[in-house]
Design a protein around this motif. Structure first.
Motif, PDB file in Angstrom:
ATOM      1  N   VAL A  91       0.858  -1.195   0.000  1.00  0.00           N
ATOM      2  CA  VAL A  91       0.000   0.000   0.000  1.00  0.00           C
ATOM      3  C   VAL A  91       0.888   1.237   0.000  1.00  0.00           C
ATOM      4  CG1 VAL A  91      -1.681   1.344   1.308  1.00  0.00           C
ATOM      5  CG2 VAL A  91      -1.941  -1.132   1.138  1.00  0.00           C
ATOM      6  N   ALA A  93       0.838   4.870   0.663  1.00  0.00           N
ATOM      7  CA  ALA A  93       0.126   6.025   1.241  1.00  0.00           C
ATOM      8  C   ALA A  93       1.119   7.175   1.416  1.00  0.00           C
ATOM      9  CB  ALA A  93      -0.535   5.647   2.561  1.00  0.00           C
ATOM     10  N   ALA A 116      -2.696   5.346  -3.042  1.00  0.00           N
ATOM     11  CA  ALA A 116      -3.422   6.624  -2.970  1.00  0.00           C
ATOM     12  C   ALA A 116      -2.594   7.708  -3.656  1.00  0.00           C
ATOM     13  CB  ALA A 116      -3.651   7.004  -1.508  1.00  0.00           C
ATOM     14  N   TYR A 144      -6.352   1.806  -7.544  1.00  0.00           N
ATOM     15  CA  TYR A 144      -6.014   3.192  -7.186  1.00  0.00           C
ATOM     16  C   TYR A 144      -7.260   4.083  -7.155  1.00  0.00           C
ATOM     17  CZ  TYR A 144      -5.796   2.780 -12.270  1.00  0.00           C
ATOM     18  OH  TYR A 144      -6.076   2.461 -13.581  1.00  0.00           O
ATOM     19  N   THR A 146      -8.615   5.663  -4.859  1.00  0.00           N
ATOM     20  CA  THR A 146      -8.482   6.903  -4.070  1.00  0.00           C
ATOM     21  C   THR A 146      -7.663   7.985  -4.777  1.00  0.00           C
ATOM     22  OG1 THR A 146      -6.609   5.926  -2.924  1.00  0.00           O
ATOM     23  CG2 THR A 146      -8.752   5.768  -1.828  1.00  0.00           C
ATOM     24  N   ILE A 346      -8.987   2.911   0.417  1.00  0.00           N
ATOM     25  CA  ILE A 346      -7.827   2.012   0.260  1.00  0.00           C
ATOM     26  C   ILE A 346      -8.200   0.607   0.735  1.00  0.00           C
ATOM     27  CG2 ILE A 346      -5.482   1.517   1.075  1.00  0.00           C
ATOM     28  CD1 ILE A 346      -4.993   4.518   1.264  1.00  0.00           C
ATOM     29  N   ASP A 349     -10.157  -1.132  -1.805  1.00  0.00           N
ATOM     30  CA  ASP A 349      -9.269  -1.600  -2.882  1.00  0.00           C
ATOM     31  C   ASP A 349      -8.508  -2.862  -2.458  1.00  0.00           C
ATOM     32  OD1 ASP A 349      -9.805   0.133  -4.949  1.00  0.00           O
ATOM     33  OD2 ASP A 349      -8.072   1.435  -4.624  1.00  0.00           O
TER      34      ASP A 349
END
Ligand code: NAD
Ligand code: HSE
Length: 365
Positions: A91, A93, A116, A144, A146, A346, A349
């Motif tokens: 992930v 972020a 993100a 993706y 976000t 997220i 996802d």
């Protein structure tokens, strides 16, 4: 038996730390209802990583401070291999350009990515296409949602329309949660522009560098992501972007120096506000005209009574005009920024990928 999904989280700021909270809070329910165990065995920020094979727990912040150590990406890959962790979802972020350079290597390891961060989808078209080839060649997933509108289902909706052969004519709206909040507040309250900016930052609506929002770049990136999603071969440089940063502040390199000059922004926006009538509000909009092939972002004055004029808080509103939604657009509206909605996006996802991995396991068994 439940399937364990290992989330490797890069970025533990507003969004990343909220994601941890949401995963830890919902894990038991997800396990019961969906047969999935979500673990977070690795967390990292730009300098420090923390490993815990069976996944971090509620005291992760203290653990990170005490046991975190400087790392390189290869340390992460080696640890995953050594511990034989499967079903890896990276992930992202962060808002980091540097971090995106590792995406291809992750896919080549068979890891999936949920991001993100808008950078990977807005680099050159060559990179964009080669990334998709890498994803396909390695049977991996890349989600993706976000990237546009935080937790709102904009990319999914557009993809569904587009995949079913629907012709998209135009996409228009307020794409930025922070700019929505900033102009809502600035139009209505007797506050300095810089005070409103600070409030937007404190609420976690802005990019780590607020100039990404103010320059219009963040909205331009979102517009480009949607354009590419429906198959348009566009580059960031194809977008006509109106910056909200006065030219006198544009050349400043460091964010700290920019922050010291916010009073210049105050003067600029106070002058602009004087010229605005009481029944209008400022809106920063993005528009993708598919039929003409044009993309633009700009500041406009909207009547307070119009749909876009009525937006509240940090709401985004995206209008999609298409073959079936010709006169009255399909509208998606709601909070367009904020750590809670983004983290939830997220997590959604992650779960989409996890369910596919779980189905694959059942089919194989
Ligand atoms: N805040 C929102 O409402 C929102 C909405 C949608 C998308 N996003 C996106 O989410 C991302 C994170 O936003 P945020 O508000 O949490 O930012 P933040 O500044 O609070 O956190 C960023 C984190 O990334 C880490 N980081 C930076 N470079 C890194 C690197 N190279 N490797 C590993 N970690 C690195 C930082 O140390 C920090 O922990 C951004 O890409 C942003 O565009 C945010
Ligand atoms: N800074 C972004 C966060 C969501 O991408 C915004 O204001 O919309």
């Amino acid at each position: 038996m439940n399937t364990t999904i290992n989330i490797i989280l890069f970025g533990i700021g507003n969004v990343g730390s909220t994601l941890i909270k949401q995963v830890l809070a919902t894990n038991a329910t997800i396990s019961l209802k969906q047969g999935l165990n979500l673990e977070i065995p690795i967390i990292a920020n730009s300098t420090t990583a923390f490993f815990k094979t069976n996944g971090i727990k509620n005291n992760w912040q203290t653990d990170f401070e005490i046991f975190g150590f400087p790392y390189k990406i290869n340390d992460i890959i080696r640890y995953i291999q050594k511990e034989e962790l499967g079903n890896i979802i990276i992930v992202d972020a962060t808002a980091s350009r540097k971090f995106v350079k590792h995406y291809k290597a992750f896919f080549q390891q068979g890891y999936h990515i949920v991001t993100a961060n808008k950078i990977a989808n807005t680099l050159s078209l060559d990179y964009y296409n080669s990334l998709r080839t890498t994803i396909l060649n390695n049977w991996t997933h890349f989600n993706y949602e976000t990237n546009v509108g935080a937790g709102l289902p904009i990319i999914e909706t557009l993809r569904r329309l587009s995949d079913s052969g629907e012709q998209i004519h135009k996409i228009r709206g307020v794409f930025s949660g922070s700019l929505s909040y900033i102009f809502n507040t600035f139009s209505e309250k007797q506050l300095l522009f810089s005070e409103v900016l600070q409030s937007a930052q404190q609420k976690g609506f802005t990019e780590p560098d607020i100039r990404e929002d103010l320059s219009g770049k963040d909205v331009a990136r979102k517009l480009l992501i949607l354009a590419r999603e429906i198959g348009l071969q566009k580059e960031l440089s194809d977008i006509a972007v109106e910056s909200l940063i006065p030219s006198s502040l544009e050349e400043i390199h460091y964010l700290n120096d920019f922050n010291l000059k916010l009073n210049e922004l105050d003067r600029y926006y106070s002058d602009l506000k004087v010229k605005k009538s009481a029944n209008h509000v400022f809106r920063y909009i993005g528009e993708l005209d598919v039929l003409n092939g044009t993309l633009q972002t700009k500041l406009v004055l909207e009547p307070k009574t119009s749909a876009i004029g009525q937006l509240r808080g940090a709401d985004a509103a995206i209008e999609i005009f298409s073959e079936s939604y010709k006169e009255q657009p399909l509208v998606i509206q709601g909070a367009g920024a904020g750590s809670a909605v983004t983290a939830r996006g997220i997590l959604t996802d992650i779960l989409k990928i996890a369910k596919q991995l779980n189905t694959f396991k059942l089919v194989e068994a």
